[in-house]
Write a protein that holds these residues in place. Structure first.
Motif, PDB file in Angstrom:
ATOM      1  N   LEU A   3       0.843  -1.180   0.000  1.00 49.44           N
ATOM      2  CA  LEU A   3       0.000   0.000   0.000  1.00 49.44           C
ATOM      3  C   LEU A   3       0.887   1.242   0.000  1.00 49.44           C
ATOM      4  O   LEU A   3       1.695   1.443   0.912  1.00 49.44           O
ATOM      5  CB  LEU A   3      -0.923  -0.002   1.222  1.00 49.44           C
ATOM      6  N   ASP A   5       1.714   5.501  -0.249  1.00 48.67           N
ATOM      7  CA  ASP A   5       1.230   6.696   0.435  1.00 48.67           C
ATOM      8  C   ASP A   5       0.068   7.357  -0.287  1.00 48.67           C
ATOM      9  O   ASP A   5      -0.791   7.978   0.345  1.00 48.67           O
ATOM     10  CB  ASP A   5       2.363   7.714   0.600  1.00 48.67           C
ATOM     11  N   ASP A   6       0.032   7.247  -1.607  1.00 47.95           N
ATOM     12  CA  ASP A   6      -1.035   7.898  -2.367  1.00 47.95           C
ATOM     13  C   ASP A   6      -2.296   7.045  -2.463  1.00 47.95           C
ATOM     14  O   ASP A   6      -3.236   7.396  -3.177  1.00 47.95           O
ATOM     15  CB  ASP A   6      -0.546   8.263  -3.767  1.00 47.95           C
ATOM     16  N   GLY A   7      -2.326   5.918  -1.731  1.00 45.57           N
ATOM     17  CA  GLY A   7      -3.499   5.055  -1.733  1.00 45.57           C
ATOM     18  C   GLY A   7      -3.466   3.965  -2.781  1.00 45.57           C
ATOM     19  O   GLY A   7      -4.373   3.117  -2.836  1.00 45.57           O
ATOM     20  N   ASN A  34      -6.146   2.484   3.705  1.00 41.61           N
ATOM     21  CA  ASN A  34      -4.964   3.102   4.291  1.00 41.61           C
ATOM     22  C   ASN A  34      -4.294   2.178   5.302  1.00 41.61           C
ATOM     23  O   ASN A  34      -3.369   2.572   5.990  1.00 41.61           O
ATOM     24  CB  ASN A  34      -5.281   4.468   4.924  1.00 41.61           C
ATOM     25  N   GLN A  35      -4.797   0.925   5.370  1.00 40.69           N
ATOM     26  CA  GLN A  35      -4.212  -0.079   6.254  1.00 40.69           C
ATOM     27  C   GLN A  35      -4.297  -1.461   5.600  1.00 40.69           C
ATOM     28  O   GLN A  35      -5.262  -1.753   4.879  1.00 40.69           O
ATOM     29  CB  GLN A  35      -4.962  -0.147   7.596  1.00 40.69           C
ATOM     30  N   ASN A  50      -9.830   0.764   5.958  1.00 38.63           N
ATOM     31  CA  ASN A  50      -9.612   2.193   6.114  1.00 38.63           C
ATOM     32  C   ASN A  50     -10.122   2.615   7.483  1.00 38.63           C
ATOM     33  O   ASN A  50     -11.266   2.307   7.839  1.00 38.63           O
ATOM     34  CB  ASN A  50     -10.340   2.974   5.013  1.00 38.63           C
ATOM     35  N   SER A  52     -10.655   5.621   8.546  1.00 42.47           N
ATOM     36  CA  SER A  52     -11.366   6.896   8.577  1.00 42.47           C
ATOM     37  C   SER A  52     -12.653   6.887   7.749  1.00 42.47           C
ATOM     38  O   SER A  52     -13.615   7.573   8.089  1.00 42.47           O
ATOM     39  CB  SER A  52     -10.456   8.033   8.095  1.00 42.47           C
TER      40      SER A  52
END
Length: 201
Positions: A3, A5-7, A34-35, A50, A52
């Protein structure tokens, strides 16, 4: 899986040739994760999620491509705080901690081609506690530890004798108010009969 940083989610599938290993790469620029959480399923299942925007997907490789199962709808909490997978060989269970203190035990099975969800059990860990991002769930072979930093309490959850997952016991310690790292390991039973050496455990 990797994964970025930009997704972007990179899925690298390795195939062993006669003299080397060949990688097939699949790129998803808008995975929504993001995880990533590795599992111990025989089919090499990975949980992408994710913390969030509430997203939870199980993925396994088959041949030169990946199969995914979106299980987000199984999570009724508004947000996912932590995810961990059991390491036992009896069944595959993914533990998910929600921001409302609800814990979800997702039992799944990795088929040759797909991932199948078998059952979802949920319970409230502690309705009096406040749950936030630092709180974590850790997994053992068949059990889970759930840490709440707000009330400095660790909850032990398991399923036994035909019951669903539930809080079995809990312990409080002021040091649990802040976490830097946490792991769950099982001790090995040892028969000391005939052992003449004096030592502490």
């Amino acid at each position: 899986q990797i994964l970025c940083d930009d997704g972007t989610l990179l899925t690298l599938i390795a195939e062993t040739g006669d003299t080397d290993i060949v990688f097939t790469t699949d790129s998803d620029a808008d995975s929504g994760f993001n995880q990533l959480t590795a599992t111990y399923a025989e089919g090499n299942v990975i949980a992408g999620w994710n913390d969030s925007s509430k997203l939870l997907v199980l993925t396994k490789a088959h041949g030169d491509h990946a199969h995914s199962l979106d299980v987000t709808d199984e999570i009724e909490s508004d947000q996912i705080l932590s995810v961990a997978a059991t390491s036992g060989s009896e069944e595959n269970v993914l533990g998910v901690l929600g921001d409302d203190g609800r814990f979800y035990a997702l039992t799944y099975h990795a088929e040759e081609h797909d991932v199948e969800l078998e059952d979802t059990a949920a319970f409230t860990v502690d309705s009096q506690a406040t749950w936030a991002a630092p709180d974590q769930v850790l997994a053992g072979e068949e059990s889970f530890l759930i840490v709440n930093t707000g009330n400095s309490t660790l909850y032990f959850a398991d399923a036994h004798d035909g019951s669903t997952y539930h809080v079995h016991s809990e312990v409080s310690d002021d040091s649990l108010a802040t976490l830097s790292s946490a792991v769950l390991a099982h001790g090995i039973e040892h028969d000391h009969d005939g052992d003449d050496e004096d030592h502490d455990h």
